[in-house]
Design a protein around this motif. Structure first.
Motif, mmCIF file in Angstrom:
data_model
loop_
_atom_site.group_PDB
_atom_site.id
_atom_site.type_symbol
_atom_site.label_atom_id
_atom_site.label_comp_id
_atom_site.label_asym_id
_atom_site.label_seq_id
_atom_site.Cartn_x
_atom_site.Cartn_y
_atom_site.Cartn_z
ATOM 1 N N SER A 157 -37.221 -28.784 -27.618
ATOM 2 C CA SER A 157 -37.989 -27.837 -26.807
ATOM 3 C C SER A 157 -37.676 -26.431 -27.300
ATOM 4 C CB SER A 157 -37.644 -27.959 -25.323
ATOM 5 O OG SER A 157 -36.378 -27.388 -25.046
ATOM 6 N N ASP A 158 -38.331 -25.432 -26.700
ATOM 7 C CA ASP A 158 -38.089 -24.042 -27.079
ATOM 8 C C ASP A 158 -36.770 -23.502 -26.546
ATOM 9 O OD1 ASP A 158 -40.355 -23.727 -28.582
ATOM 10 O OD2 ASP A 158 -41.578 -22.939 -26.939
ATOM 11 N N ARG A 159 -35.980 -24.336 -25.859
ATOM 12 C CA ARG A 159 -34.696 -23.864 -25.337
ATOM 13 C C ARG A 159 -33.677 -23.618 -26.453
ATOM 14 N NH1 ARG A 159 -36.731 -27.665 -21.877
ATOM 15 N NH2 ARG A 159 -36.750 -27.193 -19.639
ATOM 16 N N GLY A 160 -33.884 -24.224 -27.621
ATOM 17 C CA GLY A 160 -32.932 -24.090 -28.716
ATOM 18 C C GLY A 160 -32.808 -25.402 -29.466
ATOM 19 N N GLN A 243 -40.295 -36.065 -18.827
ATOM 20 C CA GLN A 243 -39.768 -35.605 -20.116
ATOM 21 C C GLN A 243 -40.708 -34.614 -20.779
ATOM 22 O OE1 GLN A 243 -38.217 -38.600 -22.813
ATOM 23 N NE2 GLN A 243 -38.921 -37.451 -24.595
ATOM 24 N N VAL A 244 -42.009 -34.906 -20.757
ATOM 25 C CA VAL A 244 -42.980 -33.985 -21.352
ATOM 26 C C VAL A 244 -42.987 -32.665 -20.588
ATOM 27 C CG1 VAL A 244 -45.424 -33.599 -21.838
ATOM 28 C CG2 VAL A 244 -44.407 -35.836 -22.283
ATOM 29 N N ALA A 245 -42.906 -32.731 -19.268
ATOM 30 C CA ALA A 245 -42.860 -31.512 -18.460
ATOM 31 C C ALA A 245 -41.610 -30.697 -18.781
ATOM 32 C CB ALA A 245 -42.897 -31.869 -16.976
ATOM 33 N N TRP A 246 -40.471 -31.389 -18.916
ATOM 34 C CA TRP A 246 -39.224 -30.693 -19.241
ATOM 35 C C TRP A 246 -39.327 -30.020 -20.608
ATOM 36 C CZ3 TRP A 246 -35.581 -30.979 -23.116
ATOM 37 C CH2 TRP A 246 -34.358 -30.337 -22.876
ATOM 38 N N ALA A 247 -39.859 -30.728 -21.594
ATOM 39 C CA ALA A 247 -39.972 -30.177 -22.942
ATOM 40 C C ALA A 247 -40.878 -28.952 -22.975
ATOM 41 C CB ALA A 247 -40.497 -31.243 -23.902
ATOM 42 N N ASN A 248 -41.896 -28.946 -22.108
ATOM 43 C CA ASN A 248 -42.835 -27.823 -22.059
ATOM 44 C C ASN A 248 -42.463 -26.792 -20.994
ATOM 45 O OD1 ASN A 248 -45.465 -28.409 -23.845
ATOM 46 N ND2 ASN A 248 -44.696 -30.363 -23.048
ATOM 47 N N GLN A 249 -41.370 -27.052 -20.271
ATOM 48 C CA GLN A 249 -40.876 -26.148 -19.229
ATOM 49 C C GLN A 249 -41.943 -25.869 -18.169
ATOM 50 O OE1 GLN A 249 -38.098 -23.034 -20.664
ATOM 51 N NE2 GLN A 249 -38.625 -23.721 -22.741
ATOM 52 N N VAL A 250 -42.560 -26.964 -17.697
ATOM 53 C CA VAL A 250 -43.568 -26.911 -16.645
ATOM 54 C C VAL A 250 -43.027 -27.647 -15.417
ATOM 55 C CG1 VAL A 250 -45.903 -27.610 -15.965
ATOM 56 C CG2 VAL A 250 -45.461 -26.809 -18.301
#
Length: 296
Positions: A157-160, A243-250
């Protein structure tokens, strides 16, 4: 003329999400919930993207887009990402049926879990002596069931740097709204054929849910899911969407109404009898939840 042509070109080539007003994605796994939710949708407009129908409109005062996830983890992940790519999604709300895992829950109850994990992300280990053993280069944080060793998932994800984890959370603010709504909502206890539940249905907010691409109708595995993951409910989509929501931060939340006991009942699986009731209860709770959500 050049400026007008450029503007038209940008509108047709930029991602649709950039052209959309913010909406809440309301997903269903099966048609009964989908149909129930559509019945109250205002200003419905339909479009088909890559074979999936998306219906926009207003539901319980909120701008939404309704669509079916499709059954299975892969279908659910695929349609969730498709919606995020094509619409401006500010939250994801899942409405569906599930199998009850926690022995204290009954058919008809609704679970709104605070975390979701994939129990079938596994190693099928080889037999060794009287048991089973993982290869030396693999590990599992959970007790195994025979040859089944559940593993964590590494997600980018964009978190790092990519992160390895098992649980994917529901949004705490959405859970808080669900708790308020649960205290004020009564659920039906009989279906349209007058098949009635033995206990009045309850709504439980919190705890764990697990998902996997297998319809579960096995008492031994059910008991293992309850003891190993402290799971209340099992289904075939929610953890993938989480998981998809977490990866997209939604922000994400799932409402799962129990249509069966995942193999814990004494006779034939109960889903065929109580699927319609569970679907209606889940959809009714989602409508009440949407009405209670703050509007922009």
């Amino acid at each position: 003329m050049i400026r007008q042509s450029l503007a038209a070109f940008l509108l047709t080539t930029m991602p649709l999400a950039a052209q959309e007003s913010p909406r809440i994605a309301v997903m269903s796994a099966f048609e009964p919930e989908w149909i129930s939710l559509q019945a109250d949708l205002e200003g419905a407009e339909s479009q088909v993207i890559n074979g999936t129908e998306f219906i926009t409109g207003k539901l319980s005062g909120q701008d939404v887009v309704l669509f079916l996830s499709g059954v299975s983890m892969v279908n659910a992940a695929m349609t969730t990402q498709l919606a995020l790519d094509r619409f401006d999604i500010e939250a994801i709300v899942f409405s569906g049926i599930a199998g009850g895992v926690d022995p204290s829950l009954n058919i008809g109850d609704v679970v709104v879990a605070e975390e979701w994990g994939q129990w079938l992300e596994t190693v099928m280990a080889r037999a060794e002596g009287d048991g089973f053993a993982l290869p030396g280069f693999l590990s599992s944080p959970f007790p195994n069931l025979g040859m089944i060793f559940t593993r964590e998932t590494t997600v980018a994800s964009d978190r790092g740097e990519p992160e390895t984890r098992f649980w994917f959370p529901a949004d705490p603010d959405l859970l808080a709204v669900a708790k308020e709504v649960a205290a004020e909502t009564d659920l039906a206890d009989c279906n349209t054929d007058d098949a009635c539940l033995s206990e009045p249905p309850v709504i439980r907010v919190g705890g764990h849910g697990v998902s996997g691409s297998s319809f579960l109708d096995n008492a031994e595995i059910r008991d293992w899911l309850a003891s190993t993951f402290e799971a209340q409910v099992v289904d075939m989509e929610s953890a993938a969407v989480a998981q998809v929501a977490w990866a997209n931060q939604v922000p994400f939340i799932a409402f799962r109404s129990l249509s069966d006991l995942a193999g814990g009942g004494e006779g034939e699986n109960e889903m065929g009898v109580f699927m319609s009731l569970a679907s209606e209860n889940s959809a009714a709770l989602v409508k009440a939840f949407l009405a209670a959500m703050p509007s922009e």
